[in-house]
Design a protein around this motif. Structure first.
Motif, PDB file in Angstrom:
ATOM      1  N   GLU A 155       0.844  -1.184   0.000  1.00 40.75           N
ATOM      2  CA  GLU A 155       0.000   0.000   0.000  1.00 40.75           C
ATOM      3  C   GLU A 155       0.887   1.245   0.000  1.00 40.75           C
ATOM      4  N   GLU A 156       0.588   2.167  -0.887  1.00 43.85           N
ATOM      5  CA  GLU A 156       1.396   3.369  -1.022  1.00 43.85           C
ATOM      6  C   GLU A 156       0.549   4.600  -0.756  1.00 43.85           C
ATOM      7  N   TYR A 157       1.186   5.608  -0.220  1.00 45.26           N
ATOM      8  CA  TYR A 157       0.515   6.873   0.022  1.00 45.26           C
ATOM      9  C   TYR A 157       0.428   7.689  -1.256  1.00 45.26           C
ATOM     10  N   ALA A 158       1.366   7.425  -2.166  1.00 46.80           N
ATOM     11  CA  ALA A 158       1.350   8.040  -3.492  1.00 46.80           C
ATOM     12  C   ALA A 158       1.091   6.944  -4.517  1.00 46.80           C
ATOM     13  N   ALA A 159       0.410   7.308  -5.618  1.00 51.36           N
ATOM     14  CA  ALA A 159       0.069   6.321  -6.648  1.00 51.36           C
ATOM     15  C   ALA A 159       0.574   6.806  -8.000  1.00 51.36           C
ATOM     16  N   TRP A 160       1.001   5.870  -8.841  1.00 47.39           N
ATOM     17  CA  TRP A 160       1.453   6.234 -10.174  1.00 47.39           C
ATOM     18  C   TRP A 160       0.967   5.198 -11.167  1.00 47.39           C
ATOM     19  N   SER A 161       0.880   5.610 -12.420  1.00 43.93           N
ATOM     20  CA  SER A 161       0.370   4.713 -13.469  1.00 43.93           C
ATOM     21  C   SER A 161       0.871   5.225 -14.821  1.00 43.93           C
ATOM     22  N   TRP A 162       0.593   4.445 -15.862  1.00 42.54           N
ATOM     23  CA  TRP A 162       0.966   4.820 -17.230  1.00 42.54           C
ATOM     24  C   TRP A 162      -0.291   5.198 -17.999  1.00 42.54           C
ATOM     25  N   SER A 163      -0.203   6.273 -18.747  1.00 40.67           N
ATOM     26  CA  SER A 163      -1.343   6.713 -19.553  1.00 40.67           C
ATOM     27  C   SER A 163      -1.360   5.949 -20.871  1.00 40.67           C
ATOM     28  N   SER A 164      -2.442   6.140 -21.648  1.00 43.86           N
ATOM     29  CA  SER A 164      -2.547   5.467 -22.948  1.00 43.86           C
ATOM     30  C   SER A 164      -1.503   5.987 -23.930  1.00 43.86           C
ATOM     31  N   GLU A 165      -0.924   7.197 -23.618  1.00 40.36           N
ATOM     32  CA  GLU A 165       0.134   7.737 -24.472  1.00 40.36           C
ATOM     33  C   GLU A 165       1.520   7.319 -23.984  1.00 40.36           C
ATOM     34  N   SER A 166       1.564   6.327 -23.084  1.00 42.80           N
ATOM     35  CA  SER A 166       2.819   5.804 -22.532  1.00 42.80           C
ATOM     36  C   SER A 166       3.571   6.841 -21.721  1.00 42.80           C
ATOM     37  N   ALA A 171       0.066  10.659  -8.778  1.00 42.41           N
ATOM     38  CA  ALA A 171      -1.007  11.285  -7.998  1.00 42.41           C
ATOM     39  C   ALA A 171      -0.695  11.094  -6.518  1.00 42.41           C
ATOM     40  N   ALA A 172      -0.913  12.123  -5.736  1.00 38.69           N
ATOM     41  CA  ALA A 172      -0.641  12.046  -4.302  1.00 38.69           C
ATOM     42  C   ALA A 172      -1.628  12.925  -3.559  1.00 38.69           C
ATOM     43  N   ARG A 178       2.855  18.697   4.540  1.00 39.01           N
ATOM     44  CA  ARG A 178       3.648  17.743   3.753  1.00 39.01           C
ATOM     45  C   ARG A 178       3.630  18.128   2.278  1.00 39.01           C
ATOM     46  N   GLY A 179       2.439  18.458   1.784  1.00 38.92           N
ATOM     47  CA  GLY A 179       2.333  18.879   0.396  1.00 38.92           C
ATOM     48  C   GLY A 179       3.114  20.144   0.129  1.00 38.92           C
ATOM     49  N   ALA A 180       3.114  21.069   1.102  1.00 34.49           N
ATOM     50  CA  ALA A 180       3.847  22.317   0.937  1.00 34.49           C
ATOM     51  C   ALA A 180       5.347  22.076   0.875  1.00 34.49           C
ATOM     52  N   VAL A 181       5.849  21.089   1.620  1.00 36.24           N
ATOM     53  CA  VAL A 181       7.278  20.758   1.578  1.00 36.24           C
ATOM     54  C   VAL A 181       7.658  20.250   0.191  1.00 36.24           C
ATOM     55  N   VAL A 182       6.852  19.334  -0.353  1.00 33.59           N
ATOM     56  CA  VAL A 182       7.134  18.811  -1.696  1.00 33.59           C
ATOM     57  C   VAL A 182       7.051  19.935  -2.722  1.00 33.59           C
ATOM     58  N   GLN A 183       6.007  20.749  -2.607  1.00 34.15           N
ATOM     59  CA  GLN A 183       5.836  21.852  -3.540  1.00 34.15           C
ATOM     60  C   GLN A 183       7.010  22.826  -3.477  1.00 34.15           C
ATOM     61  N   LYS A 184       7.445  23.143  -2.247  1.00 35.21           N
ATOM     62  CA  LYS A 184       8.552  24.072  -2.087  1.00 35.21           C
ATOM     63  C   LYS A 184       9.830  23.530  -2.708  1.00 35.21           C
ATOM     64  N   ALA A 185      10.073  22.224  -2.533  1.00 35.40           N
ATOM     65  CA  ALA A 185      11.275  21.614  -3.106  1.00 35.40           C
ATOM     66  C   ALA A 185      11.250  21.700  -4.626  1.00 35.40           C
ATOM     67  N   VAL A 186      10.117  21.375  -5.235  1.00 32.95           N
ATOM     68  CA  VAL A 186      10.000  21.422  -6.698  1.00 32.95           C
ATOM     69  C   VAL A 186      10.159  22.853  -7.201  1.00 32.95           C
TER      70      VAL A 186
END
Length: 438
Positions: A155-166, A171-172, A178-186
């Motif tokens: 089980e993951e807190y963040a999820a990822w997948s592949w689109s039809s365009e590869s 998604a998180a 916590r979101g602000a820390v990730v946003q600030k880093a990016v």
């Protein structure tokens, strides 16, 4: 004469040893019966979520707190208790002294709800073999089960997948800070290197991998180092410390928000402002009245002093957390609380959230100690005296007269266990039962 005396002594010693052995075996059965009774009480406590009344996350944490068990042992006991309560056949055999805690613990690792036949088969193995035999069977069944179901994604807190365009999609959903820390880093990487946010996200991952490959180790951010959050406060609506319940009703609507983000509940605002290096922007009548610097920062020196005073643990009664500790202001700095040792204590992230959610209160008492009380007013003791809960002083022999003297003795006849054959038979019987239940 000397020879006869030696022979007599040998006979008496042998008799004493036999008597000691008999008593040990007899008490082993009664101990198993007493343990069964205790585990069923734990299962009932767990089913009624008794740990929540003490503000603890799990029954295992409560057992560590109340009964002096290690965390790992407490977790095992709760798992075994749940299994015991789910299968009456296990309860019958253990309460009769025929199964020990070690037997039931092994069975609990593999038995699933509805598998009464498998439990019955394993009880036969336990009663006619050794604990080693039973452990071998359980490991074999676990291997069969793992091979059948294949790898199980964690089980993951963040999820990822592949689109039809590869293309890879991420998604998180995170708490505001916590979101602000990730946003600030990016944002920081994007601004520093002049790249897009998508490129900055990949760059952040590359930097982390490079640091690990170079032998570096990223440490966990302390709460006051989370400098990413900017909170806008509406000065006219900030609640004061002494407002009554009736007056507080008007503050159900947000009086603060994260920059370019949503409005925040009062409990979240106070939690963020309590421990984080938060930059505040004060608004009054639509105008910016103050652009505050980072407020109420707990310095490294002060935080180290807190760690020494609170012994590097969360101060909530029964909590053993040593990671993710945050400095909490007893009197919130919004209400004039000072940032010093007298007004600070360590809380883990979970209990820090719980306090600001109103689940318990904290007050300072004499001697530099703190008193914790649940929302219903019940004071939580710093420790529990197990002797205060003992209601009987009957010996095991009197309390469990129906347990046979040799109940704990295995009926193994010494034959070698054919592990592969035995596991295959149990696995086939287990699969057959599953098919019939569909």
């Amino acid at each position: 004469m000397t020879t006869n005396q030696s022979s007599c002594t040998a006979v008496v010693s042998a008799t004493d040893i036999d008597d000691l052995g008999s008593q040990i075996v007899g008490l082993a059965g009664r101990l198993a019966a007493a343990m069964c009774r205790w585990l069923l009480l734990v299962a009932e406590f767990d089913a009624r979520d008794g740990a929540a009344r003490f503000g603890l996350a799990s029954t295992a944490r409560w057992l560590s707190y109340a009964c002096g068990l290690s965390r790992r042992t407490a977790i095992d006991h709760v798992r075994v208790a749940r299994c015991l309560a789910a299968f009456p056949a296990l309860t019958e055999s253990m309460s009769a002294g025929r199964l020990s805690y070690s037997h039931v613990r092994a069975i609990s690792r593999v038995a699933r709800p509805g598998e009464e036949q498998l439990v019955a088969d394993l009880i036969v193995v336990a009663e006619h073999g050794t604990v080693g035999h039973l452990e071998t069977m359980v490991r074999g069944l676990q291997t069969v089960e793992d091979n059948e179901k294949g790898p199980v994604p964690p089980e993951e807190y963040a999820a990822w997948s592949w689109s039809s365009e590869s293309q890879w999609r991420l998604a998180a959903r995170l708490d505001p800070e916590r979101g602000a820390v990730v946003q600030k880093a990016v944002e920081t990487i994007a601004r520093t290197e002049g790249i897009s946010h998508a490129d900055a996200l990949v760059r952040m991952a590359e930097m982390t991998l490079a640091a690990q490959q170079d032998g570096g180790r990223a440490r966990e951010l302390r709460a006051e180092e989370r400098a990413a959050v900017v909170i806008h406060l509406d000065g006219a609506n900030v609640p004061t410390k002494d407002e009554g319940v009736r007056s507080r009703e008007r503050f159900r609507r947000p009086y603060a928000r994260i920059a370019d983000g949503p409005g925040l509940p009062d409990r979240v605002v106070k939690r963020l402002l309590c421990s984080g290096r938060i930059r505040t922007v004060l608004h009054e009548q639509g105008n910016v009245r103050d652009l505050g610097r980072s407020h109420r920062v707990v310095t490294d020196r002060l935080f180290r002093a807190l760690l020494i005073r609170d012994r590097g643990r969360c101060t909530y009664p029964g909590c053993e957390a040593t990671k993710g500790l945050q400095a909490h202001h007893l009197v919130h700095w919004l209400h004039g609380g000072r940032t010093d040792l007298r007004n600070l204590l360590l809380l883990c992230e979970r209990h820090h959230h719980a306090h600001h959610d109103g689940e318990f209160t904290i007050t300072r008492v004499r001697g530099g100690r703190f008193r914790f009380a649940r929302a219903d007013g019940v004071v939580l003791p710093a420790r529990i005296n197990p002797a205060a809960h003992i209601t009987t002083d009957q010996p095991l022999e009197t309390e469990y007269p129906n347990v046979a003297q040799n109940a704990a003795t295995t009926r193994w006849d010494g034959q070698r266990l054919d592990k592969h054959y035995a596991v295959s038979v149990l696995a086939q019987r287990r699969e057959y039962q599953r098919i019939n239940q569909r």
